[in-house]
Design an enzyme around this catalytic site. Sequence first.
Site, short mmCIF file in Angstrom:
data_model
loop_
_atom_site.label_atom_id
_atom_site.label_comp_id
_atom_site.label_asym_id
_atom_site.label_seq_id
_atom_site.Cartn_x
_atom_site.Cartn_y
_atom_site.Cartn_z
N SER A 276 0.79 -1.24 0.00
CA SER A 276 0.00 0.00 0.00
C SER A 276 0.82 1.29 0.00
CB SER A 276 -0.97 0.00 1.18
OG SER A 276 -0.30 -0.20 2.41
N ASP B 270 -3.35 5.84 10.94
CA ASP B 270 -3.07 4.42 11.18
C ASP B 270 -1.57 4.24 11.36
OD1 ASP B 270 -1.71 3.57 8.57
OD2 ASP B 270 -3.56 4.40 7.79
N HIS C 170 0.99 3.81 7.36
CA HIS C 170 1.19 4.60 6.16
C HIS C 170 1.82 5.97 6.43
CE1 HIS C 170 -2.26 1.90 5.00
NE2 HIS C 170 -1.30 1.59 4.15
#
Length: 551
Positions: free
Chosen positions: A44, A270, A273
């Site tokens: 990601s 979070d 990231h």
Amino acid sequence: MDFKKVSELLTPALWLMGGLLMLATLANAAPNPNFHIYIAYGQSNMAGNGDIVPAEDQDKYSEKFLMLASHNANASQRSGKTNQSIKTGEWYTAIPPMFHPFENLSPADYFGRAMVDSLPGVTVGIIPVAIGAVSIRAFDKDQYESYFKGDGKDIMSWGWPKDYDNNPPGRILELAKKAKEVGVIKGFIFHQGESDGTDDNWRKTVYKTYKDIIDALDLDENEVPFVAGELLQEGNNCCSSKNGGIAQLKNNFKKFGLASSKGLQGNGKDPYHFGRAGVIELGKRYCSEMLTLIDKTIDPDAPPVNLVDPSQSTVPDEPPEEYGPYTDPIEIPGKVQAENYNKGGANVAYYDLNKGNEGGKLRKDDVDIYQPNMGIVVGYNQKGEWLKYTVNVAADGDYEISANVAGENGTGSLMLYMDDQPIGTEMANTGNGFDAFEVVNGGKATLKAGEHELKIEITNDWIDIDYVEFKAVSSQQPLGFKDVRLDVTEAESSFNLFDLQGKHVATFKAAGMDDAVRMVKDGIRGVRQGVYLVRAAGSVGIKQKVVVYEK
């Protein structure tokens, strides 16, 4: 005039002219040494999690920074305001998002910009293939299929691998072969590891994903460097302890660089990231590492790279989606992932009070899909909103219902309907916060086999939903064995489990025989339904008969 004589005289000249024309054609088709192409892959953070600021990231771009589209996407599907449709295998100016329509800013975006700025006379191209939350196995040509059928099954249901025909390593190789026809594969940039342990086995697999491509393209790994990026290490982070393992990749590669994440801040949402500033700086650090590893020689005689035609045809807009399942009908028993609601659009497949996808993930409907950790969830749910799903019930019977949800104050709740009839009981979040997903009980329902329409309706603000699960209730009744206690003391803590053929099945710890029986009846991992004998470790004789039911 003797035409035969003239023909005989002209033939060598024509052959010479034809040969020169052929050489000119081949010369024009030869790979341009000033077109430097990089393969960017991972999960990601590479796919793009930084916020896009259109004025900075999309309106300002360089004609010397290109991307080889790895998927089809209409302009209406893409984040921000690119107004650019893309078609797999075609070159375009590199405007984010590059990896998937709903991704955001990637380190690859500012890696490419920094490389262009650092090497006047060079055009830079990116081959972008990345998928959030995946294991490194997703990029191994010998493991990706089994991975997506096993541990990565949920990721398949998100739809992202479909952009690469469910074959990420195959898409990388397909595009790299095409890119090699017009330019030079100069290196790889890589960011992955949050989903894996960065141990020796992981490092060997990372190297294999690179080496498989190098060998297939007939490249020399002494000339094609590999630069890996560190995971987030500042503030609240998940995985900084893995960075030591990533650094050890230097022992696997001939030419290796490490893009440091020191001092780069997360997104504040979070622990996985980077935020926008961190994404941009990480991209520049990839560039700094790559510049120390590549041959930076410029060929002054090479023609300019001209692969993007301003009038290039775009992917035509697709007609409105017909109502139906997002992928395939969802199997029951099983999990109904909240983000896989039906296609068909607003007021048909879903009803959402807010305009736009607040989380910005996966789909461009108004449903708010976000990624709080390594999964995808539907959030910001308010009373009155609903989502519909096409499900396929395997058999008539009773099913236990549960949901994995999160929220604050324990007020947010949902109710389920099957073919517009309520089923189960209302399910509320536990109130431990939006990052604390917990499974809550939704009672039981009697369902008929076949295809049905399931609706999730929000009955109170606010609740975030990961999935709803249906489990078949066993029809087998207790077999009536009576518990037998023989010289058992509560001090015993180790127990062995045997089947009725005397085969040892499991060893486990319990605070006495009653606790051991309870644990077996509740289900011990790997133990199937049946009748077993529990024996205290070190004792002689049968201690108790137990009936185990499948959950």
